[in-house]
Design an enzyme around this catalytic site. Sequence first.
Site, PDB file in Angstrom:
ATOM      1  N   LYS A  90      35.472 -32.138  48.027  1.00 36.55           N
ATOM      2  CA  LYS A  90      36.499 -31.839  47.034  1.00 36.55           C
ATOM      3  C   LYS A  90      37.251 -33.108  46.683  1.00 36.55           C
ATOM      4  O   LYS A  90      37.736 -33.822  47.570  1.00 36.55           O
ATOM      5  CB  LYS A  90      37.482 -30.779  47.541  1.00 36.55           C
ATOM      6  CG  LYS A  90      38.581 -30.440  46.529  1.00 36.55           C
ATOM      7  CD  LYS A  90      39.422 -29.270  46.998  1.00 36.55           C
ATOM      8  CE  LYS A  90      40.533 -29.670  47.935  1.00 36.55           C
ATOM      9  NZ  LYS A  90      41.656 -30.358  47.220  1.00 36.55           N
TER      10      LYS A  90
ATOM     11  N   ASP B 112      38.914 -30.670  41.793  1.00 33.73           N
ATOM     12  CA  ASP B 112      40.024 -29.725  41.897  1.00 33.73           C
ATOM     13  C   ASP B 112      41.280 -30.346  41.293  1.00 33.73           C
ATOM     14  O   ASP B 112      42.180 -30.771  42.009  1.00 33.73           O
ATOM     15  CB  ASP B 112      40.242 -29.362  43.369  1.00 33.73           C
ATOM     16  CG  ASP B 112      41.283 -28.271  43.552  1.00 33.73           C
ATOM     17  OD1 ASP B 112      41.475 -27.476  42.618  1.00 33.73           O
ATOM     18  OD2 ASP B 112      41.896 -28.226  44.638  1.00 33.73           O
TER      19      ASP B 112
ATOM     20  N   LYS C 254      43.097 -28.652  38.831  1.00 32.17           N
ATOM     21  CA  LYS C 254      44.015 -27.545  38.514  1.00 32.17           C
ATOM     22  C   LYS C 254      44.698 -27.753  37.162  1.00 32.17           C
ATOM     23  O   LYS C 254      45.924 -27.723  37.047  1.00 32.17           O
ATOM     24  CB  LYS C 254      45.060 -27.373  39.617  1.00 32.17           C
ATOM     25  CG  LYS C 254      44.499 -27.097  41.008  1.00 32.17           C
ATOM     26  CD  LYS C 254      45.625 -26.896  42.012  1.00 32.17           C
ATOM     27  CE  LYS C 254      45.114 -26.520  43.384  1.00 32.17           C
ATOM     28  NZ  LYS C 254      44.469 -27.656  44.077  1.00 32.17           N
TER      29      LYS C 254
ATOM     30  N   ASP D 191      48.155 -26.708  31.065  1.00 38.42           N
ATOM     31  CA  ASP D 191      48.791 -27.295  29.881  1.00 38.42           C
ATOM     32  C   ASP D 191      48.553 -26.339  28.711  1.00 38.42           C
ATOM     33  O   ASP D 191      48.048 -25.230  28.899  1.00 38.42           O
ATOM     34  CB  ASP D 191      48.208 -28.686  29.602  1.00 38.42           C
ATOM     35  CG  ASP D 191      49.226 -29.638  28.984  1.00 38.42           C
ATOM     36  OD1 ASP D 191      49.880 -29.239  27.996  1.00 38.42           O
ATOM     37  OD2 ASP D 191      49.366 -30.773  29.477  1.00 38.42           O
TER      38      ASP D 191
ATOM     39  N   THR E 284      47.861 -21.352  47.723  1.00 41.19           N
ATOM     40  CA  THR E 284      47.973 -20.737  49.049  1.00 41.19           C
ATOM     41  C   THR E 284      49.182 -21.223  49.829  1.00 41.19           C
ATOM     42  O   THR E 284      49.489 -20.691  50.891  1.00 41.19           O
ATOM     43  CB  THR E 284      46.696 -20.985  49.884  1.00 41.19           C
ATOM     44  OG1 THR E 284      46.432 -22.393  49.927  1.00 41.19           O
ATOM     45  CG2 THR E 284      45.513 -20.263  49.290  1.00 41.19           C
TER      46      THR E 284
ATOM     47  N   ARG F  38      42.030 -30.625  56.961  1.00 38.15           N
ATOM     48  CA  ARG F  38      42.583 -31.268  58.150  1.00 38.15           C
ATOM     49  C   ARG F  38      41.991 -30.811  59.472  1.00 38.15           C
ATOM     50  O   ARG F  38      41.880 -31.629  60.397  1.00 38.15           O
ATOM     51  CB  ARG F  38      44.115 -31.109  58.153  1.00 38.15           C
ATOM     52  CG  ARG F  38      44.803 -32.116  57.242  1.00 38.15           C
ATOM     53  CD  ARG F  38      46.252 -31.765  56.962  1.00 38.15           C
ATOM     54  NE  ARG F  38      46.354 -30.618  56.065  1.00 38.15           N
ATOM     55  CZ  ARG F  38      47.491 -30.155  55.579  1.00 38.15           C
ATOM     56  NH1 ARG F  38      48.642 -30.719  55.938  1.00 38.15           N
ATOM     57  NH2 ARG F  38      47.511 -29.137  54.750  1.00 38.15           N
TER      58      ARG F  38
END
Length: 240
Positions: free
Chosen positions: A33, A60, A62, A65, A124, A216
């Site tokens: 990603k 990614d 996102k 607009d 999330t 992580r």
Amino acid sequence: MQAENQIIVPLDVPTIEAAIALVERLPQVTFWKVGLELFTSTGSVILRELKSRQKRIFLDLKFHDIPNTVAGACRAAASLGVDLLTIHASNGRTCLELATTAIQEGAASTGVQPPKLIAITLLTSISPRQLAFDLKIPLELPEYALEMALMAKESGLNGAVCSPQEAAQLRETCGNDFLLVCPGVRPTWADKGDQQRTFTPSQAIQAGANYLVIGRPITAAADPELAWSKICAEIQNLEL
């Protein structure tokens, strides 16, 4: 689908050097990603580096607009040959429909396969309390995520990003052809970090997720290779 192909590992690092070092540290990872920080730092250079190593790419960014701006961004991103691309469902139906057309145009301009266009239902990191009190949205969180996913599907998008806690309901309502990409996945032995709505890898797959975004717990582990192997084994055991 094999377990190793269902895990997307974020390159949440600030430089091309750090990104390449991480990719080389985990050669068994097939799907990476690229988010806002790294793409802002490196532009399409990191995408070319990943493609030269035959890696799949989840871009990614996102996009959020006005419709024409989002469509233009999707058109440009699709020309880069990425596999998954994200936009916020809260852009609205008109924007989502324009974006689905734009990715076809962008991919055709360079002769690549169009990416799967994936809607962000709700980040999330946002809790039910934040949805109600900070964002002033009167719907319960699962209902809001479902409404965003349904609008995305009706607008021609290929899937949605959702918390694994919403995956089962979205899978039941949106059908088996609708891709579900789930961040907020944490093995029992990993810290939750800033994720508010989490499942373990096996719970997320059982709930209906197609892809798990796990950062992580792998990249910040003392032994990233071991952490990767443990997560793959957990998922693989579901398929045996």
